[in-house]
Design a protein around this motif. Structure first.
Motif, PDB file in Angstrom:
ATOM      1  N   CYS A 173     -15.669  -6.415   2.333  1.00 55.64           N
ATOM      2  CA  CYS A 173     -15.089  -6.427   3.359  1.00 55.64           C
ATOM      3  C   CYS A 173     -15.886  -6.922   4.623  1.00 55.64           C
ATOM      4  N   LEU A 175     -15.489  -6.418   7.879  1.00 47.68           N
ATOM      5  CA  LEU A 175     -15.367  -5.601   9.028  1.00 47.68           C
ATOM      6  C   LEU A 175     -16.464  -4.681   9.386  1.00 47.68           C
ATOM      7  N   ASN A 176     -17.266  -4.331   8.568  1.00 49.51           N
ATOM      8  CA  ASN A 176     -18.418  -3.553   8.743  1.00 49.51           C
ATOM      9  C   ASN A 176     -18.243  -2.533   9.572  1.00 49.51           C
ATOM     10  N   CYS A 177     -17.443  -1.511   9.609  1.00 50.81           N
ATOM     11  CA  CYS A 177     -17.259  -0.407  10.329  1.00 50.81           C
ATOM     12  C   CYS A 177     -18.433   0.365  10.138  1.00 50.81           C
ATOM     13  N   PHE A 179     -19.117   3.589  10.146  1.00 49.11           N
ATOM     14  CA  PHE A 179     -19.270   4.871   9.544  1.00 49.11           C
ATOM     15  C   PHE A 179     -19.066   4.509   7.988  1.00 49.11           C
ATOM     16  N   CYS A 180     -18.899   3.298   7.594  1.00 52.53           N
ATOM     17  CA  CYS A 180     -18.460   3.088   6.332  1.00 52.53           C
ATOM     18  C   CYS A 180     -19.291   2.313   5.243  1.00 52.53           C
ATOM     19  N   VAL A 182     -18.908   0.392   2.755  1.00 55.32           N
ATOM     20  CA  VAL A 182     -18.280  -0.756   1.876  1.00 55.32           C
ATOM     21  C   VAL A 182     -19.081  -2.055   2.113  1.00 55.32           C
ATOM     22  N   THR A 183     -19.086  -2.462   3.229  1.00 54.47           N
ATOM     23  CA  THR A 183     -19.666  -3.759   3.422  1.00 54.47           C
ATOM     24  C   THR A 183     -21.286  -3.755   3.068  1.00 54.47           C
ATOM     25  N   ASP A 215     -10.335  -1.820  -0.929  1.00 56.32           N
ATOM     26  CA  ASP A 215     -10.471  -1.521   0.410  1.00 56.32           C
ATOM     27  C   ASP A 215      -9.409  -1.949   1.289  1.00 56.32           C
ATOM     28  N   THR A 249      -5.440  -2.923   6.032  1.00 53.98           N
ATOM     29  CA  THR A 249      -5.837  -2.973   7.411  1.00 53.98           C
ATOM     30  C   THR A 249      -4.250  -3.091   8.145  1.00 53.98           C
ATOM     31  N   LYS A 287     -14.345  -0.635  15.096  1.00 48.81           N
ATOM     32  CA  LYS A 287     -13.166  -0.911  14.294  1.00 48.81           C
ATOM     33  C   LYS A 287     -12.428  -1.680  15.359  1.00 48.81           C
TER      34      LYS A 287
HETATM   35  S1  SF4 Z   1     -13.430   1.132   6.941  1.00 51.63           S
HETATM   36 FE1  SF4 Z   1     -11.985  -0.360   6.053  1.00 51.63          FE
HETATM   37  S2  SF4 Z   1     -12.214  -1.983   7.583  1.00 51.63           S
HETATM   38 FE2  SF4 Z   1     -13.668  -0.795   8.062  1.00 51.63          FE
HETATM   39  S3  SF4 Z   1     -15.560  -1.507   6.984  1.00 51.63           S
HETATM   40 FE3  SF4 Z   1     -14.825   0.183   5.528  1.00 51.63          FE
HETATM   41  S4  SF4 Z   1     -13.457  -1.010   4.026  1.00 51.63           S
HETATM   42 FE4  SF4 Z   1     -13.874  -2.387   5.878  1.00 51.63          FE
END
Ligand code: SF4
Ligand code: B12
Length: 463
Positions: A173, A175-177, A179-180, A182-183, A215, A249, A287
């Motif tokens: 992903c 977007l690299n929020c 708190f997350c 995933v990135t 995701d 999203t 976000k």
């Molecule tokens: S919260 Fe969703 S949009 Fe934001 S980095 Fe994680 S996976 Fe990506």
């Protein structure tokens, strides 16, 4: 060669405490990672996948394996170490991988024989080969895998009784929020499996309902959307007859052709992170995507629902902009957007995220006796110190949010809307009642948690 692949439980997670409920099967999700690893395992290994969420077996009455592979989210780490210690005492080598092993490698290395960081596809066959020759290395790194052509997960290995199957079609992903994870874990590059592979794997799934764990199933760029449309067309053509639920999203709402194809391909529900009712909050979490184009969330949600797709929204409580009253504000925003379900969670610094770095630097992580405290990192406990909310008030905000959104009159109104719009009224009813039940359990859990933790919160200096 005998291989046990284990998904450890977390005794603090509600699903375990309400095991007796017949609705439980709607709440236990298949450990897809272990099914994927099994798909990469050569035939000379006899594989058992043990999902402790479905019941913790008596390991001592089972035949000794030649290798144990354990996966873990951070919240499962304590139990993972207990299981590892059990098998290591019996001289069975233990290898651990997954998100927690990647983000907290040193901690895991101290408690296992071998750690695999990153994604498993590129490295798991090597790990097995080394294990077979008795020369496991202390550390392997799978990095980011090439997923355009990978074997299907083993959907045949787990017990029947799960309500949902699981599949993954993309990773990463951009977007690299803040708190997350995933990135940081899966990288900023959106990687896609081949459409043929995904359709064939769908055909291997026994369950009628499927969770697509991506995701963001539709991605953010025109080429991602085009691929999603092609995937949905292929699913329609293959007559899969599955009802599936996915994450995306909010831009999912912006393309009616995409929505029509998704619905035709079996999409019945979509999970979207709204995160905060204020644009300041969204900026705080990075976000920004949600504030682009002055989005009208209510219109976007309605547009998705017109195609018979339920919308479940997730929000976070505990941002720097959040003041007393935020719980009710979130519940009202979620009702105003017309969401079918709301999932509110505490802002939690997960290891490896930017939020972790920031809160750690500011000395705000209260539950920091690791690994013991990892069990609270389920996003359902306030583990840090929040700017305008004490431990008491943030817990009250969570309860007020749930009570407002899941009051019986509001649930009935929503179910009526689902019936009227032919949007999965049964699933919606189960979802609403199960979230309501959860919020009642949370009330007791948080009260006990506060009694237990008061001292620790009082010891940390005020912000
Ligand atoms: S919260 Fe969703 S949009 Fe934001 S980095 Fe994680 S996976 Fe990506
Ligand atoms: C599906 C999902 C769920 C499902 C879980 C299904 C299941 N039983 O696994 C549900 C909805 C239940 C869930 C719950 C939660 N989740 Co969740 N979830 C995901 C999601 C979206 C996809 C996971 C997935 O299936 N990926 C597909 C598989 C194939 O990939 P994988 O798991 O990464 O496995 C690969 C590698 O990690 C590696 N690997 C994994 N295990 C092992 C083991 C060995 C031995 C080896 C060699 C390799 C290896 O190889 C695999 C193949 O490449 C991820 C996001 C993400 N992109 O990872 C979040 C994610 C894992 N969840 C997260 C969180 C926080 C939670 C919750 C704590 C809170 C919540 N409410 O969401 C709860 C946990 C409850 C609990 N039990 O304690 C965080 C975890 C962060 C962390 N440090 O722990 C993630 C990363 C999302 C995020 N925002 O950061 N989740």
């Amino acid at each position: 060669m005998r291989l046990y692949l284990i998904n450890p439980s977390n005794s603090l997670v509600n699903i375990l405490r309400i095991r007796e409920s017949r609705w439980n099967r709607y709440r236990v999700w298949k450990p897809l990672n272990l099914m994927v690893l099994a798909g990469l395992t050569p035939p000379e290994w006899e594989i058992s996948i043990i999902d402790e969420n479905f019941g913790v077996p008596d390991y001592s009455s089972m035949p000794l394996p030649d290798l144990v592979g354990i996966t873990a989210f951070t919240s499962q780490a304590n139990r993972a170490y207990e299981v590892a210690a059990h098998f290591r005492r019996l001289c069975v080598p233990v290898v651990m991988g997954g998100i927690h092993a990647t983000m907290c490698m040193d901690e895991v290395m101290e408690r296992t024989d071998s750690v695999v960081t990153g994604e498993g596809e590129g490295i798991w066959p090597q790990v097995l080969e080394d294990a077979r020759h008795g020369c496991l290395k202390r550390r392997y790194d799978g990095g980011l895998a090439e997923i355009s052509n990978i074997p299907a997960a083993r959907h045949d290995l787990l017990a029947t009784g799960y309500a949902f199957g699981a599949i993954q079609t993309t990773r990463g992903c951009p977007l690299n929020c803040s708190f997350c994870s995933v990135t940081a874990f899966n990288g900023p590059h959106y990687r896609m499996r081949s459409i043929g592979d995904v359709v064939r794997e769908f055909q291997l799934i026994r369950e009628k309902r499927v969770l697509v764990v991506d995701d963001n199933l539709v991605g953010t760029r025109p080429e991602h959307i085009a691929r999603a449309k092609n995937l949905f067309r292929a699913m329609v053509k293959a007559k899969l007859k599955k009802k599936w639920f996915a994450q995306a999203t909010i831009n999912f709402a912006d393309d009616e052709e995409l929505l029509a194809l998704a619905a035709k391909a079996g999409c019945r529900g979509i999970f979207i992170g709204f995160e905060s009712p204020s644009s300041k909050g969204l900026r705080e979490l990075s976000k920004k995507f949600n504030v682009l184009k002055d989005r009208d969330f209510r219109a976007s949600v309605r547009c998705i629902q017109r195609y018979g797709i339920m919308v479940v929204g997730s929000f976070i409580i505990g941002l720097e902009v959040d003041e007393p009253g935020i719980g009710e504000r979130i519940a009202k925003a979620a009702s105003q957007y017309g969401l079918d379900n709301l999932n509110a969670l505490f802002l939690t610094p997960l290891p490896g995220t930017r939020l972790w770095d920031q809160m750690k630097a500011e000395g705000r992580i209260v539950l920091d006796t690791f690994p013991e405290d990892w069990k609270y990192y389920t996003l359902t406990y306030p583990v840090a110190r929040y700017k305008h909310l004490t431990i008491d008030s943030i817990s009250d905000e969570m309860l007020s949010c749930d009570r407002t959104f899941y009051s019986l009159p509001r649930i009935l109104r929503r179910i009526w809307g689902n019936l009227w719009g032919r949007r999965q009224p049964l699933i919606s009813l189960v979802g609403n009642l199960s979230f309501r039940k959860n919020s009642q359990l949370n009330c007791e859990t948080l009260a006990a948690f506060k009694r237990h933790m008061d001292n620790r919160y009082n010891c940390v200096k005020k912000l």
